[in-house]
Scaffold this active site. Structure first.
Site, mmCIF file in Angstrom:
data_model
loop_
_atom_site.group_PDB
_atom_site.id
_atom_site.type_symbol
_atom_site.label_atom_id
_atom_site.label_comp_id
_atom_site.label_asym_id
_atom_site.label_seq_id
_atom_site.Cartn_x
_atom_site.Cartn_y
_atom_site.Cartn_z
ATOM 1 N N CYS A 96 0.824 -1.211 0.000
ATOM 2 C CA CYS A 96 0.000 0.000 0.000
ATOM 3 C C CYS A 96 0.868 1.275 0.000
ATOM 4 O O CYS A 96 1.468 1.585 -1.012
ATOM 5 C CB CYS A 96 -0.998 -0.036 1.149
ATOM 6 S SG CYS A 96 -2.455 1.011 0.882
ATOM 7 N N HIS A 194 -3.774 -5.753 1.854
ATOM 8 C CA HIS A 194 -3.639 -5.871 3.304
ATOM 9 C C HIS A 194 -4.256 -7.190 3.742
ATOM 10 O O HIS A 194 -4.690 -7.993 2.929
ATOM 11 C CB HIS A 194 -4.356 -4.709 3.995
ATOM 12 C CG HIS A 194 -3.663 -3.400 3.841
ATOM 13 N ND1 HIS A 194 -2.404 -3.158 4.355
ATOM 14 C CD2 HIS A 194 -4.040 -2.252 3.217
ATOM 15 C CE1 HIS A 194 -2.043 -1.910 4.072
ATOM 16 N NE2 HIS A 194 -3.017 -1.342 3.375
#
Length: 237
Positions: A96, A194
């Site tokens: 990310c 994630h």
């Protein structure tokens, strides 16, 4: 593995800035899957005030908010240790905010372009909408990691340049925003997944390990594989 150690050195970069979404789970799973195969490990935790060691085997970067992301990128560029380690052949797994940081550029909270570390040929900006929810993607068959699953929570949109290639093709979710998710260049891998990503995708963890230690002995299916199948089923129902 590193020439200076008999153990696989796992370097966790800036957990004080880039660990918003349980990213320590990636460290723990990588360590566990190595040790189950008799591979000794050493975990090095590098705070943002510390120099980045250049003799690591696998470097992990996690997610973070806009301001910590900007600060982390500034410090990594100034330090130079991560870039030198990657250029020497270390594996890098960036998630990310970390994914955007290791690229050529990323957008700040006003979408002004900021320079990244420059070890992955991607450029990121901000999309009009936020990508939130389960994501499923099929990894490039040449990498051998199969179908991956994760949770995305980002407003980034990432263009993959000619020196890199997409990590995977999206089946569900947004990812890079172009029908692909993540990017890989040599032994540098970035992703928006994630969950954390490696506990949910043991084959992806094993791929990273194999980049540094070579072919791995198979492990019997365990909770990681069960979690992987459960999250895939939930995301695609």
């Amino acid at each position: 593995m590193s020439d200076t150690s008999s153990a696989l050195r796992i370097v966790w970069i800036y957990p004080d800035l880039l660990s918003t979404y349980g990213d320590q789970g990636n460290v723990l799973v990588l360590k566990r899957r190595a040790e189950l195969r008799g591979i000794p490990t050493e975990t090095v935790r590098v705070l943002s005030s510390d120099p980045v060691p250049e003799q690591g085997d696998v470097y992990l970067l996690g997610g973070g908010e806009d301001r910590p992301q900007t600060l982390a990128a500034q410090r990594l560029r100034s330090d130079g240790g991560l870039k030198r380690a990657a250029e020497a052949g270390a594996a890098v797994f960036a998630v990310c905010a970390g994914y955007q940081i290791v690229g050529e550029s990323f957008g700040d909270d006003d979408d002004n372009p900021l320079p990244g570390v420059g070890i992955l040929d991607v450029r990121s900006g901000r999309g009009e909408t936020r990508a939130v929810g389960e994501i499923v993607a099929d990894v490039d068959p040449a990498l051998g990691a199969g179908r991956i699953t994760g949770f995305e929570n980002h407003q980034g949109r990432t263009a993959v340049g000619p020196s890199a290639r997409p990590l995977s093709a999206t089946v569900a979710g947004i990812g890079n925003g172009s029908g692909t998710e993540g990017a890989v260049q040599g032994q540098v891998l970035g992703t928006y997944l994630h969950g954390p990503a490696l506990p949910r995708n043991p084959a992806l963890a094993d791929m990273l390990l194999s980049w540094r230690v070579g072919e791995l002995a198979p492990l019997p299916p365990a909770w990681g594989e069960r979690l992987h199948e459960e999250r895939l089923a939930a995301a695609l129902q």
